[in-house]
Design a protein around this motif. Sequence first.
Motif, short mmCIF file in Angstrom:
data_model
loop_
_atom_site.label_atom_id
_atom_site.label_comp_id
_atom_site.label_asym_id
_atom_site.label_seq_id
_atom_site.Cartn_x
_atom_site.Cartn_y
_atom_site.Cartn_z
N VAL A 139 -2.38 1.86 12.41
CA VAL A 139 -3.08 2.73 13.36
C VAL A 139 -3.11 2.13 14.76
CG1 VAL A 139 -4.50 3.81 11.58
CG2 VAL A 139 -5.30 1.73 12.70
N HIS A 140 -2.88 0.81 14.87
CA HIS A 140 -2.92 0.16 16.18
C HIS A 140 -1.53 -0.03 16.78
CE1 HIS A 140 -7.14 -0.63 15.52
NE2 HIS A 140 -6.88 -1.25 14.40
N ALA A 141 -0.49 0.30 16.02
CA ALA A 141 0.88 0.08 16.48
C ALA A 141 1.32 1.17 17.46
CB ALA A 141 1.83 0.03 15.29
N ASP A 142 2.16 0.77 18.41
CA ASP A 142 2.77 1.76 19.30
C ASP A 142 3.85 2.53 18.55
OD1 ASP A 142 1.29 0.96 21.59
OD2 ASP A 142 2.63 -0.75 21.84
N VAL A 143 4.49 1.85 17.61
CA VAL A 143 5.54 2.49 16.81
C VAL A 143 5.60 1.84 15.44
CG1 VAL A 143 7.35 0.95 17.70
CG2 VAL A 143 7.99 3.17 16.77
N VAL A 144 5.86 2.64 14.40
CA VAL A 144 5.99 2.15 13.03
C VAL A 144 7.42 2.42 12.57
CG1 VAL A 144 5.16 2.32 10.66
CG2 VAL A 144 3.57 2.66 12.56
N LEU A 145 8.12 1.36 12.21
CA LEU A 145 9.50 1.50 11.73
C LEU A 145 9.49 1.53 10.20
CD1 LEU A 145 11.29 -1.12 14.04
CD2 LEU A 145 10.72 1.27 14.51
N ILE A 146 10.10 2.55 9.63
CA ILE A 146 10.18 2.66 8.17
C ILE A 146 11.63 2.73 7.74
CG2 ILE A 146 7.91 3.75 7.99
CD1 ILE A 146 9.30 6.44 7.64
N GLY A 147 11.91 2.19 6.56
CA GLY A 147 13.27 2.20 6.05
C GLY A 147 13.41 1.26 4.88
N ASP A 228 19.29 5.55 -4.82
CA ASP A 228 17.93 6.00 -5.14
C ASP A 228 16.96 5.63 -4.02
OD1 ASP A 228 18.70 7.10 -7.54
OD2 ASP A 228 18.09 5.36 -8.75
N GLU A 229 17.11 4.40 -3.51
CA GLU A 229 16.22 3.95 -2.43
C GLU A 229 16.41 4.81 -1.18
OE1 GLU A 229 16.08 -0.19 -1.42
OE2 GLU A 229 16.42 -0.82 -3.49
N LEU A 230 17.66 5.07 -0.83
CA LEU A 230 17.93 5.87 0.37
C LEU A 230 17.42 7.30 0.21
CD1 LEU A 230 21.52 4.59 1.25
CD2 LEU A 230 19.42 4.18 2.54
N ASP A 231 17.55 7.83 -0.99
CA ASP A 231 17.06 9.18 -1.26
C ASP A 231 15.54 9.23 -1.13
OD1 ASP A 231 17.47 11.95 -2.24
OD2 ASP A 231 16.30 11.23 -3.96
N TYR A 232 14.88 8.22 -1.69
CA TYR A 232 13.42 8.13 -1.61
C TYR A 232 12.98 7.99 -0.15
CZ TYR A 232 8.80 5.93 -1.86
OH TYR A 232 7.47 5.63 -1.67
N ALA A 233 13.68 7.13 0.60
CA ALA A 233 13.33 6.91 2.00
C ALA A 233 13.49 8.19 2.82
CB ALA A 233 14.20 5.80 2.59
N GLU A 234 14.54 8.94 2.53
CA GLU A 234 14.78 10.19 3.26
C GLU A 234 13.64 11.19 3.04
OE1 GLU A 234 18.20 13.68 3.74
OE2 GLU A 234 18.39 12.14 2.18
N LYS A 235 13.13 11.25 1.81
CA LYS A 235 12.02 12.17 1.50
C LYS A 235 10.77 11.78 2.28
CE LYS A 235 13.65 13.27 -3.17
NZ LYS A 235 13.42 13.10 -4.62
N ILE A 236 10.50 10.47 2.36
CA ILE A 236 9.32 10.00 3.11
C ILE A 236 9.48 10.32 4.59
CG2 ILE A 236 7.96 7.99 3.80
CD1 ILE A 236 7.62 8.77 0.87
N MET A 237 10.67 10.10 5.12
CA MET A 237 10.91 10.35 6.53
C MET A 237 10.74 11.82 6.87
SD MET A 237 14.19 7.83 7.16
CE MET A 237 14.12 6.10 6.68
N LYS A 238 11.24 12.69 5.99
CA LYS A 238 11.09 14.13 6.23
C LYS A 238 9.62 14.55 6.16
CE LYS A 238 15.68 15.66 4.75
NZ LYS A 238 16.46 16.43 3.74
N LYS A 239 8.88 13.90 5.27
CA LYS A 239 7.46 14.22 5.12
C LYS A 239 6.68 13.85 6.38
CE LYS A 239 3.56 13.65 1.96
NZ LYS A 239 3.08 13.03 0.69
N THR A 240 7.06 12.74 7.02
CA THR A 240 6.36 12.31 8.23
C THR A 240 6.88 13.02 9.47
OG1 THR A 240 7.91 10.48 8.62
CG2 THR A 240 5.96 10.01 7.26
N ARG A 241 8.01 13.73 9.33
CA ARG A 241 8.63 14.45 10.45
C ARG A 241 8.97 13.49 11.60
NH1 ARG A 241 5.13 20.10 10.87
NH2 ARG A 241 5.51 20.79 8.72
#
Length: 264
Positions: A139-147, A228-241
């Motif tokens: 919540v304090h970050a300017d940007v959150v990198l996910i992957g 599987d990991e990339l597929d899972y990551a893609e779903k999370i990324m789409k959910k966060t828009r």
Amino acid sequence: MLTLYAVSDSIGETAELVARSVASQFPGSVIIKRMPYIKTADDVNKFINKIDTNSKAMVISTIIMIDVKEFLVQRCVEKGIFVSNVLGPGIGLASKLLDKQPEYIPGAIWNMDNEYYKRIEAMEFAIHYDDSQDYNGIVHADVVLIGVSRTSKTPLCMYLANKGIKAINLPLVPEVPVPEELYNIPGRRIIGLTINPFELIEIRKHRMDKFNGLNSGFQYANDARILDELDYAEKIMKKTRCLIIDVTKRAIEDTALIIMKSIK
């Protein structure tokens, strides 16, 4: 053995850099000691009184303030210590050519203002929360990198921190639930990092080669596991828009530029 004192009325980075350049020409024969924030005559006296005159000592100074600089030279001469102010000749020559008096601002080269401290704070933030299970930083970050693992999240965080941007990275692993904190921040503050699966397989296999005796059943570089990991990551990324960046064959600097433009 020669002790080389890097003396400055600021943080001493420049003086130490010069001292190290000198010491590099005499491997194993020079000890460097940085002496920052020598700003008054009292500071000079305390410093000089600590020097053992029975040992070989030399002072490399980047002190700007004239009275302190001259007093340092006077005290060094009194104690038989060689001293060199490396900025004096350059500043003097520039003053003559410009027909203008210098401002004599200690630490001006490092611009010790809010931007400097902002970068330091961002670096400490990135180090503290790197791959951390402490999700309070989100919540304090300017940007959150996910992957997924090996998508350059950590080096990107450090690069952005050097620009004064507080970045935190969150590894996406199917077996580890994504913290709710991620969904409580605007999607524009989240950046998803993806990569070509074939490239990722090669990167992970190369990394595994460095660890001899690793269990052959380890799934880190398994083709199916990576998909599987990339597929899972893609779903999370789409959910966060969030914005998704493909880092395949992309330089850290290029990715960082995209991120900085995105978060403005």
